[in-house]
Design a protein around this motif. Sequence first.
Motif, PDB file in Angstrom:
ATOM      1  N   ARG A 185      -1.408  -5.239 -38.186  1.00  0.00           N
ATOM      2  CA  ARG A 185      -2.354  -6.404 -39.243  1.00  0.00           C
ATOM      3  C   ARG A 185      -3.571  -7.091 -38.237  1.00  0.00           C
ATOM      4  N   LEU A 186      -2.856  -8.412 -38.116  1.00  0.00           N
ATOM      5  CA  LEU A 186      -3.781  -9.094 -37.518  1.00  0.00           C
ATOM      6  C   LEU A 186      -4.996  -9.286 -36.457  1.00  0.00           C
ATOM      7  N   PRO A 187      -5.997  -9.506 -36.785  1.00  0.00           N
ATOM      8  CA  PRO A 187      -7.406  -9.488 -35.786  1.00  0.00           C
ATOM      9  C   PRO A 187      -7.122  -9.366 -34.671  1.00  0.00           C
ATOM     10  N   VAL A 188      -7.961  -9.108 -33.736  1.00  0.00           N
ATOM     11  CA  VAL A 188      -7.713  -8.772 -32.401  1.00  0.00           C
ATOM     12  C   VAL A 188      -8.260 -10.359 -32.136  1.00  0.00           C
TER      13      VAL A 188
ATOM     14  N   PHE B  14       4.752 -12.862 -35.891  1.00  0.00           N
ATOM     15  CA  PHE B  14       3.800 -11.976 -34.948  1.00  0.00           C
ATOM     16  C   PHE B  14       3.922 -10.358 -34.709  1.00  0.00           C
ATOM     17  N   ARG B  15       5.747 -10.455 -34.333  1.00  0.00           N
ATOM     18  CA  ARG B  15       5.481  -8.791 -33.898  1.00  0.00           C
ATOM     19  C   ARG B  15       5.959  -8.031 -34.748  1.00  0.00           C
ATOM     20  N   ARG B  16       6.312  -8.283 -36.815  1.00  0.00           N
ATOM     21  CA  ARG B  16       6.135  -7.903 -37.469  1.00  0.00           C
ATOM     22  C   ARG B  16       4.726  -7.463 -37.932  1.00  0.00           C
ATOM     23  N   ARG B  17       3.770  -8.277 -37.692  1.00  0.00           N
ATOM     24  CA  ARG B  17       2.855  -8.586 -38.148  1.00  0.00           C
ATOM     25  C   ARG B  17       1.585  -7.743 -37.912  1.00  0.00           C
ATOM     26  N   GLN B  18       2.100  -7.478 -36.056  1.00  0.00           N
ATOM     27  CA  GLN B  18       0.654  -7.088 -34.761  1.00  0.00           C
ATOM     28  C   GLN B  18      -0.154  -6.064 -35.184  1.00  0.00           C
TER      29      GLN B  18
ATOM     30  N   CYS C 111      -4.043 -11.975 -41.395  1.00  0.00           N
ATOM     31  CA  CYS C 111      -4.100 -11.192 -41.449  1.00  0.00           C
ATOM     32  C   CYS C 111      -5.270 -11.159 -42.196  1.00  0.00           C
ATOM     33  N   GLY C 112      -5.634 -11.532 -43.091  1.00  0.00           N
ATOM     34  CA  GLY C 112      -6.489 -11.440 -43.533  1.00  0.00           C
ATOM     35  C   GLY C 112      -7.322 -12.073 -43.075  1.00  0.00           C
TER      36      GLY C 112
END
Length: 116
Positions: free
Chosen positions: A84-87, A78-82, A112-113
């Motif tokens: 790009r993640l949707p709200v 999660f930390r590495r992709r935060q 992420c997509g």
Amino acid sequence: MPEPAFSGQRFTRQQRLLTAGQFKNIFRRGRRLRLDSLELITLSNDFGQPRLGVVVPKRCVKLAVRRNTIKRWARESFRRRQQRLPVGDIILQVRGQVVTFAQVEAAMERLCGAAP
């Protein structure tokens, strides 16, 4: 003392689901996505950032060391992709006994997509 270079990628208290009420609301109203031994439950929020909760039941993963390892993997992914993640609010729930780091990474990457 200077701030570490990775400060934009921390997993802060504001990015965590903390109360039973928050979890209950997401379990009740969220969208579910099943991936191998994992289930992702997502629900949009008004906080302007993604938030994460991790559920690793003792009936699925008996050893506390293993449960904690899976939670650590989820937080790191999660930390590495935060950015790009949707709200929205995300619960990662373990449904099987065998969970690998690659499965956790794939689940977060899939989010992420997708929109919550």
